[in-house]
Design an enzyme around this catalytic site. Structure first.
Site, PDB file in Angstrom:
ATOM      1  CB  CYS A 238      -0.989  -0.005   1.156  1.00  0.00           C
ATOM      2  SG  CYS A 238      -0.269  -0.305   2.758  1.00  0.00           S
TER       3      CYS A 238
ATOM      4  CG  HIS B 180      -3.963   1.544   4.297  1.00  0.00           C
ATOM      5  ND1 HIS B 180      -3.470   0.734   3.306  1.00  0.00           N
ATOM      6  CD2 HIS B 180      -5.039   2.186   3.750  1.00  0.00           C
ATOM      7  CE1 HIS B 180      -4.201   0.865   2.227  1.00  0.00           C
ATOM      8  NE2 HIS B 180      -5.151   1.751   2.462  1.00  0.00           N
TER       9      HIS B 180
ATOM     10  CG  ASP C 178      -6.797   3.277  -0.227  1.00  0.00           C
ATOM     11  OD1 ASP C 178      -5.905   2.763  -0.922  1.00  0.00           O
ATOM     12  OD2 ASP C 178      -7.046   2.906   0.933  1.00  0.00           O
TER      13      ASP C 178
END
Length: 681
Positions: free
Chosen positions: A245, A287, A302
């Site tokens: 991520c 994250h 995202d």
């Protein structure tokens, strides 16, 4: 050259104070034709940047160069503070935690020097023309500004839009198709240049980058689970087309900056893969995502979660594009993203970590499927008298289903025009997992909510049949399937004598089938339809039901278009309840294929006849020439003036009795339409 370096440093500091525009910050300094005649002599020092230490921001080291060359030099001075983050520290899931700088590190000046051959200037200018780099604000600052009051959205969500800005996704159809088909041929600059050929605004540039990443970069599960994994370089991501991520976020930021759009990487906590309902968050962040600056305001994206999902059972990644995480409304984004800096919530008021942990987690599909709200608004529910109730409001009619501990049992789910109501009765005390799924406009049910149920009491009188499927009771869906104006609009029917009659209108060309299911007693798959007798009159269908014993039963309703092949489709069911322990009704007579849809049986309704008795028969049949009742002997029925066939027969000396019809008077072949059993003597 040493003087040149010192002059560049002073010029950068002056630019920083003035805050001039980036176009004015580009100092194109033609150093001249530095030839070997003394201006650039052998063993003269050349410039090599040293990474700043804690107190050495902007200091340059000089290194002697043995080569004397004829060059042109382009010096570019960026008036940009170093970001308040020196890098990511590796953690267990591959995401990295920002480490704050202290003291003089916040006051360093970054210098970028590019050296190129004499004839390369046109290419370099073309590069800047295509990519634009970062645009400065009105004061000439190229560092993205921090979010402020005008970026904040009201909390809670006002239901106005899933996005943080007004969008018509249809405007992106051509751009999305183009971006999804672009391939990474060489470097990042060329890729961005190819992507932007169909993009004309900053919004379109961000959209093209988002679409490309979501359709080409795969989530690297192995990398996410390694503790000491190094940060992914954009070149490595392009080569492998895999990352974690922080790699997604870093690549997105880098490509946006090349495209001339301000973008920031935001680390924080998330309710993603591996999240357990009600868990708390502490320690390292797990994250990273992005904020982009569009139309004078910060917006959230995202690309990790926009690209696909990880199967919790196989731990494998699947590309599954999710539009929800592109420019998500901050009041929705906060449900599963909690940034390290509360300002990046873009909310007014901001939420605390404790609120983030305790707030109900609505999955992205909750909103993608058109849900608006759910009650209760907490992820943990305590049962009251052994029952938990959940309601969902949706913007349009939709189908729902639920699972309690992985099974579709122990609940009553009824559909509403704009939502649903679910009553759950856990079979045991303790903790239970409740999942709710919605269908929306697709053919697939998706998980939209998860609750944890705490049950400290079980009502043993509320045992529901295992075959009680969802939904319970008629609704907009049953009307859509051709069943209208039911005699019993409520999902639960109570009967004191074990019998009930249910009727409804049926759309022309629709066949109806019903079956009865219970957990106890003699009902089997072969006989489950024998406790229901179906009649048709005046465009209505009537279901006469006789229960074999006391208890709770599921009465399932199926439909099928008469002219179409295939199986019957389940529509809904009723819950039939009878507390009378004396109830012991026999089955209805068995009907055969020639029993017409519009036939009507008045008597005898019991499928089991007493022995050695004369039994009266009365039924209405359409298009029939003759009717016989056959036992030990054969008795004809006669047609009265009301259109009913009447007569009687004796059950003496026989075990079965049949009703037979002759459809054509010119034929001698009779067809069986009903069958009765005779009690043994």
């Amino acid at each position: 050259m040493a003087c040149l370096a010192e002059s560049a440093k002073r010029g950068a500091l002056q630019l920083q104070r003035r805050g001039s525009a980036l176009s004015r910050a580009l100092a194109l300094s033609r150093v001249g034709q530095l030839r070997a005649r003394g201006h650039l002599q052998r063993k003269q020092p050349s410039v090599r940047p040293r990474r700043p230490g804690r107190k050495g921001g902007g200091i340059m080291e000089l290194k002697k160069d043995i080569n004397a060359v004829s060059i042109d030099m382009l010096l570019i001075v960026h008036s940009e503070k170093r970001r308040a983050a020196q890098g990511f520290q590796g953690i267990g899931n591959g995401v990295r935690r920002w480490q704050k700088l202290e003291g003089n590190d916040l006051h360093g000046t970054q210098l970028t020097v590019e050296v190129h051959p004499r004839d390369a200037m046109p290419q370099l200018l073309k590069k800047f023309s295509l990519a634009k780099r970062l645009q400065g604000d009105k004061n000439g600052n190229t560092r993205p500004r921090q979010p402020g009051g005008k970026d904040a959205h009201a909390y809670p969500w006002d239901r106005s839009s899933l996005k943080s800005m007004s969008l018509d996704l249809r405007q992106f159809e051509k751009l999305d198709l183009h971006a999804s088909q672009v391939t990474a041929k060489s470097g990042l600059d060329e890729l961005v240049s190819d992507l932007l050929q169909e993009a004309h605004t900053d919004l379109e540039r961000v959209r093209a980058i988002w679409i490309w990443i979501c359709h080409h970069i795969e989530y690297d599960i192995a990398a996410a689970q390694e503790k000491d994994r190094q940060a992914f370089k954009p070149t490595d991501i392009l080569r492998t087309q895999k990352t974690n991520c922080d790699g997604y976020a870093g690549l997105f930021e880098r490509m946006c900056r090349i495209a001339g759009v301000q973008c920031m990487t935001v680390p924080g906590y998330s309710k993603g893969f591996g999240y357990q309902t009600g868990q708390s968050f502490s320690g390292e962040f797990d994250h990273a995502w992005n904020a982009v600056y569009l139309e004078g305001r910060w917006h959230l994206v995202d690309s990790t979660w926009g690209s696909g999902l990880v199967d919790t059972t196989t731990s494998k990644f699947t590309f599954l594009y999710n539009e929800f995480y592109f420019l998500t409304h901050p009041a929705l984004f906060i449900e599963d993203h909690f940034p390290d800096n509360k300002n990046w919530q873009l909310l007014k008021p901001p939420q605390s970590l404790r609120q983030f942990e305790n707030n109900m987690y609505h999955k992205s599909e909750f909103y993608n499927k058109g849900m608006l709200s759910a009650h209760p608004e907490t992820s943990m529910i305590r049962t009251v008298n052994g029952k938990a109730t959940v309601t969902i409001e949706s913007c349009a009619p939709t189908l729902f289903m639920f699972m309690l501990n992985g099974k579709q049992e122990h609940g009553l789910l009824s559909l509403r025009k704009n939502g649903m109501k679910l009553e759950v009765y856990p079979p045991t005390m303790g903790t239970h997992k409740l999942q709710i799924f919605a269908k929306g406009n697709s053919d697939i049910y998706s998980s939209v909510l998860e609750y944890t149920l705490k049950c400290n009491y079980v009502d043993m009188g509320v045992r529901l049949p295992a075959e009680l499927h969802q939904p319970v009771g008629p609704s907009w869906f049953s009307e859509q399937m051709g069943i209208m104006k039911p005699s019993h609009p409520d999902p639960i029917i109570h009967t004191s004598d074990g019998r009930c009659s249910i009727s409804f209108s049926v759309e022309e060309g629709i066949n109806v089938l019903a079956s009865l299911h219970g957990d106890d007693g003699p009902i089997t798959e072969e006989t489950q339809r024998r406790y229901i007798f179906q009649l048709h009159w005046e465009k209505r269908t009537e279901l006469k039901v006789q229960l074999p014993h006391a208890g709770k039963f599921a009465l399932k309703i199926f439909v099928k278009k008469r002219q179409e092949p295939g199986n019957y489709i389940f529509v809904f069911n009723y819950l039939l309840c009878c507390a009378n322990t004396k109830v012991n009704w026999p089955m209805f007579p068995e009907s055969f294929g020639n029993w017409g849809q519009d036939n009507e049986l008045l008597e005898p309704l019991s499928g089991v006849l007493p022995a050695n008795r004369n039994i009266p028969f009365k039924l209405k049949l359409h298009g029939i020439a003759k009717v016989l009742v056959k036992g030990q002997d054969t008795w004809p029925l006669t047609l009265n003036h009301e259109g009913y066939w009447e007569g009687s027969c004796s059950t003496a000396g026989c075990q079965e009795v049949y009703v037979m019809v002759l459809e054509n008077a010119n034929h001698n072949f009779y067809s069986y339409i009903l069958k009765y059993k005779v009690n043994a003597q």
